[in-house]
Design a protein around this motif. Structure first.
Motif, short mmCIF file in Angstrom:
data_model
loop_
_atom_site.label_atom_id
_atom_site.label_comp_id
_atom_site.label_asym_id
_atom_site.label_seq_id
_atom_site.Cartn_x
_atom_site.Cartn_y
_atom_site.Cartn_z
N TYR A 77 52.19 27.59 62.45
CA TYR A 77 52.47 26.29 63.08
C TYR A 77 52.77 25.29 61.95
O TYR A 77 52.00 24.38 61.70
N TYR A 103 53.85 26.84 67.81
CA TYR A 103 54.19 27.99 66.96
C TYR A 103 55.61 27.94 66.40
O TYR A 103 56.53 27.43 67.03
N ARG A 119 54.32 33.38 73.11
CA ARG A 119 53.00 32.71 73.07
C ARG A 119 53.01 31.49 74.00
O ARG A 119 54.04 30.91 74.28
P1 HAM Z 1 45.45 31.94 72.75
O1 HAM Z 1 46.37 33.10 72.78
O2 HAM Z 1 45.63 30.93 73.81
O3 HAM Z 1 45.59 31.29 71.31
O4 HAM Z 1 43.97 32.47 72.79
C1 HAM Z 1 43.48 33.39 71.83
C2 HAM Z 1 42.60 34.44 72.49
O5 HAM Z 1 41.56 33.80 73.25
C3 HAM Z 1 43.31 35.31 73.52
O6 HAM Z 1 43.99 36.38 72.89
C4 HAM Z 1 42.14 35.81 74.35
O7 HAM Z 1 41.51 36.90 73.71
C5 HAM Z 1 41.20 34.61 74.36
N1 HAM Z 1 41.35 33.85 75.62
C6 HAM Z 1 42.30 32.94 75.93
N2 HAM Z 1 42.10 32.46 77.17
C7 HAM Z 1 41.01 33.07 77.67
C8 HAM Z 1 40.27 32.99 78.91
N3 HAM Z 1 40.63 32.16 79.88
N4 HAM Z 1 39.19 33.77 79.06
C9 HAM Z 1 38.80 34.61 78.06
N5 HAM Z 1 39.43 34.72 76.88
C10 HAM Z 1 40.53 33.96 76.68
C11 HAM Z 1 44.92 30.18 70.90
O8 HAM Z 1 44.01 29.69 71.50
C12 HAM Z 1 45.36 29.68 69.54
N6 HAM Z 1 44.59 28.47 69.24
C13 HAM Z 1 45.17 30.73 68.48
C14 HAM Z 1 45.63 30.26 67.14
C15 HAM Z 1 44.85 29.78 66.14
N7 HAM Z 1 46.87 30.18 66.73
C16 HAM Z 1 46.90 29.69 65.51
N8 HAM Z 1 45.69 29.42 65.15
#
Ligand code: HAM
Length: 425
Positions: A288, A264, A259
């Motif tokens: 986390y 994490y 990740r």
């Molecule tokens: P992340 O993997 O960075 O996790 O983003 C989660 C999802 O957001 C990705 O699987 C993707 O589907 C979408 N995503 C990320 N970046 C982009 C982008 N530039 N354009 C379009 N879609 C995007 C997080 O953000 C963590 N906060 C998740 C989390 C919540 N973990 C624990 N709690």
């Protein structure tokens, strides 16, 4: 002068916005079933919230944040949120939500900002549907979140997704793994890209996430974190897997999945679709357990995920089921007196809950009927000067292709009944 939108920032136009609403509604329904409450947090936060939570050496913090000087506080910087977890934890700590009830199941919907290279499925402003559970250390909640996600995918009609699982260990076992990985990488340092070499000592795990060909090749043989987990982490992770097997959920172990964020620990996961090309993750998340405390709160664990809205829309767009909303009634008027009568009537019908459309400028009846057809209105009410004088309008049922007369002074009751026949019973 024509001004265009910023690269990587896109509009959601009709009819696609219907798909967005559909997806958001399904998400809200599922969150309610799993007893989650909505939290709304700001789009702008102090920069240190993200550098501290996500990690100084992550790609997001190093090069992807939209950061600018705070004009109101010299030497301070503000950042457009690149993700939602940090803000939710900040809010949880700031409002001391744990004092009333430490266990909180929260969800959020909204835009995030990352200065990434835009391509299909990757934007600079993108939307996430996220969930965070604070205050639960048990593996049941990890499995519950994965089941919630699988219910959500089913509700929006997505299938063929793959769930990849890993555990990143805890403060006890991760340092051993980190050391083993560092030793492994140091022996092959010359084959790594400049970026991984630069941060190898501070954050060797990032090399497993690097997309450069050399780094991918070198790390194929890297030690697996799953073999170095401590007893507690192994038990936790095995229970998560057992719960998934018992609920018939398929998954694949991927010990290379580290990740892109440093907060994490323990269970981490990603759901991917083979139909999305290189930006294939539709949702991702994990535990986390140290973040609440890192951000100044008590020692309270956390686990959550975020779904990438645009990627879900891309996949559901492939099914081509999107359609514009269908008005219940189109009011076709002929002559200024009919328009004067129609305007307040339309207003009252809308207030009574009906979707109604009428024109503002004079158009021939033929052209209005064509428009009603295009909008797929269920009924058309036709009112001209003659109808007004007689107190009787004409209703055309567009589906059944039938036409009949109605009394204009009872028009609201009449239409309510026709559009809601169940009310007769
Ligand atoms: P992340 O993997 O960075 O996790 O983003 C989660 C999802 O957001 C990705 O699987 C993707 O589907 C979408 N995503 C990320 N970046 C982009 C982008 N530039 N354009 C379009 N879609 C995007 C997080 O953000 C963590 N906060 C998740 C989390 C919540 N973990 C624990 N709690």
């Amino acid at each position: 002068m024509k001004i265009s939108a910023i690269k990587g920032f896109s509009d959601v136009l009709p009819v696609e916005s219907e798909t967005w609403q559909f997806i958001e509604e399904r998400a809200r329904e599922i969150f309610a079933r799993y007893n989650f409450s909505e939290i709304r947090i700001p789009v702008l936060e102090k920069t240190e919230l993200f550098s501290r939570s996500l990690g100084e050496t992550t790609d997001i913090v190093e090069k992807e944040m939209y950061t600018f000087a705070d004009q109101d506080a010299k030497g301070s910087f503000l950042t457009l949120r690149p993700e939602g977890t940090a803000g939710v934890v900040r809010a949880y700590n700031e409002a001391e939500l744990y004092k009333v009830e430490p266990v909180r199941k929260l969800f959020y919907l909204g835009p995030m900002f990352r200065r990434e290279r835009p391509q299909k499925g990757r934007l600079r402003q993108f939307y996430q549907i996220g969930a965070e559970v604070l205050g639960r250390r048990d593996p049941f909640v990890d499995a519950e979140l994965l089941l919630l996600l699988s219910d959500f995918f089913a509700a929006v009609g997505l299938d063929g997704l793959t769930l990849e699982l890993n555990s990143l260990g805890c403060v006890q076992c991760r340092p051993h793994y980190r050391q083993a990985l560092l030793t492994f990488l140091k022996e092959r340092e010359t084959k790594l890209c400049a970026n991984c070499r630069r941060r190898i000592d501070r954050n060797p795990l990032r090399a497993l996430d690097c997309k450069e060909e050399g780094c991918v090749k070198v790390t194929l043989e890297a030690p697996s974190i799953l073999e170095l987990l401590c007893g507690a982490c192994r038990d936790h992770f095995e229970t998560v897997q057992r719960l998934l097997r018992e609920t018939h959920m398929d998954y694949k172990l991927n010990p290379r999945m580290v990740r892109g964020l440093d907060y994490y620990c323990g269970t981490t996961f990603e759901w991917t679709s083979a139909r999305l090309g290189s930006q294939n993750a539709v949702a991702a998340g994990g535990r986390y357990d140290g973040l609440v405390q890192d951000l100044g709160g008590p020692s309270i664990p956390g686990v959550g995920f975020a779904i990438g809205m645009e990627r879900i829309v891309l996949l559901s767009g492939m099914r081509e089921t999107n359609r514009a909303p269908r008005p219940s009634l189109y009011l076709a008027w002929v002559g200024a007196a009919a328009r004067a009568w129609a305007f307040p009537v339309v207003h009252r019908l809308r207030r009574a809950g009906m979707a109604v459309e009428m024109e503002g400028e004079e158009r021939s009846l033929k052209s209005q009927m064509r428009r009603a057809d295009k909008l797929e209105a269920k009924l058309v009410l036709i009112v001209g000067e003659e109808e007004l004088r007689a107190g009787k309008g004409i209703i055309r049922d567009m589906d059944r292709k039938e036409q009949f007369e109605v009394s204009l002074d009872r028009i609201e009751e009449d239409l309510t009944q026709r559009l809601n026949p169940a009310r007769d019973i």
